[in-house]
Design a protein around this motif. Structure first.
Motif, PDB file in Angstrom:
ATOM      1  N   ALA A  53       0.738 -17.794   6.749  1.00  0.00           N
ATOM      2  CA  ALA A  53       2.087 -17.274   6.539  1.00  0.00           C
ATOM      3  C   ALA A  53       2.047 -15.922   5.847  1.00  0.00           C
ATOM      4  N   MET A  54       2.977 -15.060   6.259  1.00  0.00           N
ATOM      5  CA  MET A  54       3.220 -13.789   5.589  1.00  0.00           C
ATOM      6  C   MET A  54       4.692 -13.754   5.215  1.00  0.00           C
ATOM      7  N   ILE A  55       4.979 -13.114   4.093  1.00  0.00           N
ATOM      8  CA  ILE A  55       6.351 -13.030   3.614  1.00  0.00           C
ATOM      9  C   ILE A  55       6.743 -11.568   3.491  1.00  0.00           C
ATOM     10  N   LEU A  56       7.891 -11.222   4.044  1.00  0.00           N
ATOM     11  CA  LEU A  56       8.432  -9.869   3.895  1.00  0.00           C
ATOM     12  C   LEU A  56       9.340  -9.854   2.674  1.00  0.00           C
ATOM     13  N   GLU A  57       9.074  -8.904   1.789  1.00  0.00           N
ATOM     14  CA  GLU A  57       9.841  -8.801   0.554  1.00  0.00           C
ATOM     15  C   GLU A  57      10.439  -7.410   0.407  1.00  0.00           C
ATOM     16  N   ALA A  58      11.476  -7.320  -0.365  1.00  0.00           N
ATOM     17  CA  ALA A  58      12.091  -6.036  -0.693  1.00  0.00           C
ATOM     18  C   ALA A  58      12.620  -6.119  -2.114  1.00  0.00           C
ATOM     19  N   ALA A  59      12.704  -4.973  -2.757  1.00  0.00           N
ATOM     20  CA  ALA A  59      13.138  -4.993  -4.158  1.00  0.00           C
ATOM     21  C   ALA A  59      13.642  -3.633  -4.605  1.00  0.00           C
ATOM     22  N   TRP A  60      14.675  -3.661  -5.436  1.00  0.00           N
ATOM     23  CA  TRP A  60      15.063  -2.460  -6.167  1.00  0.00           C
ATOM     24  C   TRP A  60      14.192  -2.339  -7.412  1.00  0.00           C
ATOM     25  N   ASP A  61      13.865  -3.480  -7.991  1.00  0.00           N
ATOM     26  CA  ASP A  61      12.966  -3.552  -9.145  1.00  0.00           C
ATOM     27  C   ASP A  61      11.725  -4.296  -8.679  1.00  0.00           C
TER      28      ASP A  61
ATOM     29  N   LYS B  16      21.762   2.105   5.401  1.00  0.00           N
ATOM     30  CA  LYS B  16      22.562   1.607   6.518  1.00  0.00           C
ATOM     31  C   LYS B  16      21.678   1.412   7.749  1.00  0.00           C
ATOM     32  N   ASP B  17      22.102   0.485   8.619  1.00  0.00           N
ATOM     33  CA  ASP B  17      21.399   0.238   9.883  1.00  0.00           C
ATOM     34  C   ASP B  17      19.922  -0.057   9.669  1.00  0.00           C
ATOM     35  N   MET B  18      19.585  -0.694   8.564  1.00  0.00           N
ATOM     36  CA  MET B  18      18.195  -1.016   8.275  1.00  0.00           C
ATOM     37  C   MET B  18      17.673  -2.030   9.287  1.00  0.00           C
ATOM     38  N   LYS B  19      16.650  -1.679  10.024  1.00  0.00           N
ATOM     39  CA  LYS B  19      16.053  -2.583  11.006  1.00  0.00           C
ATOM     40  C   LYS B  19      14.829  -3.248  10.377  1.00  0.00           C
ATOM     41  N   PHE B  20      15.095  -4.336   9.632  1.00  0.00           N
ATOM     42  CA  PHE B  20      14.026  -4.989   8.889  1.00  0.00           C
ATOM     43  C   PHE B  20      12.943  -5.531   9.822  1.00  0.00           C
ATOM     44  N   GLY B  21      13.335  -5.967  11.023  1.00  0.00           N
ATOM     45  CA  GLY B  21      12.353  -6.493  11.952  1.00  0.00           C
ATOM     46  C   GLY B  21      11.283  -5.458  12.273  1.00  0.00           C
ATOM     47  N   GLU B  22      11.696  -4.210  12.484  1.00  0.00           N
ATOM     48  CA  GLU B  22      10.743  -3.150  12.785  1.00  0.00           C
ATOM     49  C   GLU B  22       9.815  -2.899  11.605  1.00  0.00           C
ATOM     50  N   PHE B  23      10.387  -2.842  10.396  1.00  0.00           N
ATOM     51  CA  PHE B  23       9.570  -2.592   9.220  1.00  0.00           C
ATOM     52  C   PHE B  23       8.610  -3.758   8.966  1.00  0.00           C
ATOM     53  N   PHE B  24       9.087  -4.980   9.219  1.00  0.00           N
ATOM     54  CA  PHE B  24       8.234  -6.153   9.069  1.00  0.00           C
ATOM     55  C   PHE B  24       7.018  -6.014   9.983  1.00  0.00           C
ATOM     56  N   MET B  25       7.266  -5.666  11.242  1.00  0.00           N
ATOM     57  CA  MET B  25       6.169  -5.523  12.186  1.00  0.00           C
ATOM     58  C   MET B  25       5.242  -4.372  11.795  1.00  0.00           C
ATOM     59  N   MET B  26       5.794  -3.312  11.272  1.00  0.00           N
ATOM     60  CA  MET B  26       4.973  -2.192  10.821  1.00  0.00           C
ATOM     61  C   MET B  26       3.994  -2.631   9.749  1.00  0.00           C
ATOM     62  N   GLU B  27       4.506  -3.377   8.784  1.00  0.00           N
ATOM     63  CA  GLU B  27       3.651  -3.802   7.679  1.00  0.00           C
ATOM     64  C   GLU B  27       2.649  -4.863   8.123  1.00  0.00           C
ATOM     65  N   LEU B  28       3.050  -5.714   9.086  1.00  0.00           N
ATOM     66  CA  LEU B  28       2.121  -6.699   9.618  1.00  0.00           C
ATOM     67  C   LEU B  28       0.953  -6.007  10.311  1.00  0.00           C
ATOM     68  N   VAL B  29       1.249  -4.940  11.057  1.00  0.00           N
ATOM     69  CA  VAL B  29       0.188  -4.180  11.707  1.00  0.00           C
ATOM     70  C   VAL B  29      -0.742  -3.585  10.659  1.00  0.00           C
ATOM     71  N   GLU B  30      -0.156  -3.076   9.583  1.00  0.00           N
ATOM     72  CA  GLU B  30      -0.958  -2.528   8.487  1.00  0.00           C
ATOM     73  C   GLU B  30      -1.903  -3.594   7.943  1.00  0.00           C
ATOM     74  N   PHE B  31      -1.370  -4.782   7.741  1.00  0.00           N
ATOM     75  CA  PHE B  31      -2.173  -5.887   7.221  1.00  0.00           C
ATOM     76  C   PHE B  31      -3.264  -6.270   8.216  1.00  0.00           C
ATOM     77  N   MET B  32      -2.896  -6.408   9.492  1.00  0.00           N
ATOM     78  CA  MET B  32      -3.856  -6.808  10.524  1.00  0.00           C
ATOM     79  C   MET B  32      -4.992  -5.786  10.628  1.00  0.00           C
ATOM     80  N   SER B  33      -4.668  -4.518  10.412  1.00  0.00           N
ATOM     81  CA  SER B  33      -5.663  -3.463  10.556  1.00  0.00           C
ATOM     82  C   SER B  33      -6.636  -3.425   9.393  1.00  0.00           C
ATOM     83  N   SER B  34      -6.143  -3.706   8.184  1.00  0.00           N
ATOM     84  CA  SER B  34      -6.961  -3.425   7.007  1.00  0.00           C
ATOM     85  C   SER B  34      -7.360  -4.634   6.180  1.00  0.00           C
ATOM     86  N   LYS B  35      -6.573  -5.695   6.224  1.00  0.00           N
ATOM     87  CA  LYS B  35      -6.818  -6.797   5.292  1.00  0.00           C
ATOM     88  C   LYS B  35      -7.106  -8.130   5.964  1.00  0.00           C
TER      89      LYS B  35
END
Length: 393
Positions: A80-88, A146-165
């Motif tokens: 499992a991978m979890i997508l997170e976001a935070a102001w803090d 506005k118009d934040m496409k979290f699905g795209e960002f999630f996939m971007m970060e998953l690719v980052e993880f798959m590539s390096s970690k």
């Protein structure tokens, strides 16, 4: 505050591969940590939300299925991978979850059919309650993009993880993501199109379900097949193998077998993929070859005790749980055929049925991670909002 993607930083209870957007919102991917006290609780909350959405659309009972899915995550069968976001960054909010499995993928290489390492994507969902919490807690001096496409960002970060970690975390660097999709899920379909996924929407592709798998086990096979095992951390990968048949000429047939978990029911299932090469049109021998491959594969599954884990059959409009265990049990099995008309016709002649979720037919898909890595670079320049603010990478 600035950060580049792909850097692990520990904040609060989560270890993030994180990126800071110009708005000040930090997003990142956290790998499920079985030793953490907080991660199982967080994942359970996310799974409950995701499964409830599926249950509402398809009228399936979900009691106990989340607990069984969590149990399988602890056993190591699921990842499992979890997508997170935070102001803090000391207080991240879960806004998505991805459940996946180690898998094999059959591809057509320069030298013919070959099996490569992949992951099988079971579920990916954005948790609306988490997004709403972020919106409601937006600092006075900032504005939620506005118009934040979290699905795209999630996939971007998953690719980052798959590539390096990914190699250090679960044993190898995957080349492909396999899965299935309901074409009525427009958001997911758009996401797959965006990342260049090959989706089997034509008549030569389908997800099939094996009915009465016991009937495919034969005592004597007329076709000799060979098994290709896979390694994981220097040892046998107990959750994946491939059966192969080679004819007198260039004919080749491969069937892969991957042990997975249905997060909607919490039970063990097998995700398979079939692919043929140089088989004559409408060849009757193909049916016999598939019977031999399936028989050998099902016997191997029995030997590996894939059906011996706890299983939960959560029936429609019912909360009754049917428990069964034992070496002889065979899990539910699904077979993906992608752009291979000969294979699909042969399997349907054998009695395989099209798999539907609710009333919607499921379609197979394969995503090339190398394409996604290139796409990720381009996505990094997309507008974060209508104001066309650029994403910092």
């Amino acid at each position: 505050m600035n950060s580049s993607a792909g850097v692990y930083m520990k904040h609060g209870v989560f270890e993030l591969v994180r990126r800071v957007l110009p708005s000040g919102l930090t997003i990142g991917v956290s790998y499920f940590d079985r030793t953490s006290e907080e991660h199982p609780v967080a994942l359970q909350t996310a799974l409950q939300d995701a499964v409830k959405v599926v249950a509402a659309k398809h009228d399936f009972a979900t009691d106990d299925s989340v607990d069984l899915s969590i149990r399988n995550l602890f056993s190591g069968d699921a990842q499992a991978m979890i997508l997170e976001a935070a102001w803090d960054i000391d207080h991240p909010v879960i806004i998505g979850v991805w459940i996946f499995f180690r898998a094999a993928c059959i591809v057509r290489g320069e030298s013919g059919l070959e099996s490569v390492r992949a992951v099988y994507s079971e579920d990916i969902a954005i948790i609306s309650a988490g997004v709403k919490k972020l919106i409601h807690t937006t600092p006075v001096n900032k504005s939620f993009p506005k118009d934040m496409k979290f699905g795209e960002f999630f996939m971007m970060e998953l690719v980052e993880f798959m590539s390096s970690k990914s190699s250090s975390v679960f044993g190898y660097t995957p080349k492909f993501i396999r899965g299935e999709i309901c074409l009525t899920n427009k958001k997911m379909k758009d996401l797959c199109d965006h990342f260049g996924s090959v989706v089997g929407i034509a008549a030569d592709s389908a997800v099939l379900k094996i009915v009465d798998a016991e009937n495919f086990i034969r005592k004597n096979d007329v076709h000799v097949v060979e098994m290709h095992t896979m390694e994981l951390h220097g040892q046998l990968d107990s959750n994946n193998f491939v059966m192969r048949w080679v004819g007198d000429g260039d004919e080749v047939v491969l069937v892969s077998f991957s042990k997975c978990i249905s997060t909607n029911y919490g039970k063990t299932i097998v995700q398979m993929q079939a692919c043929t090469e140089a088989m004559p049109s409408k060849s009757l021998i193909l049916e016999e070859v598939f019977l031999s491959l399936l028989s050998a594969g099902l016997n191997e599954i029995r030997g590996r005790c894939w059906g011996a884990t706890d299983r939960a059959m959560v029936s429609k409009r019912s909360q009754d749980i049917e428990e069964s265990s034992g070496k002889g049990n065979l899990p539910d099995m699904y077979l993906h055929v992608l752009k291979d008309a000969e294979a699909l016709m042969a399997l349907e002649r054998l009695g395989f049925k099209r798999h539907c979720f609710g009333s919607s037919a499921m379609k197979p898909l394969v995503t090339d991670l190398s394409f996604m890595r290139n796409k990720k670079i381009k996505l990094a320049t997309l507008a974060e909002s209508r104001r066309c603010t650029k994403i910092t990478v």
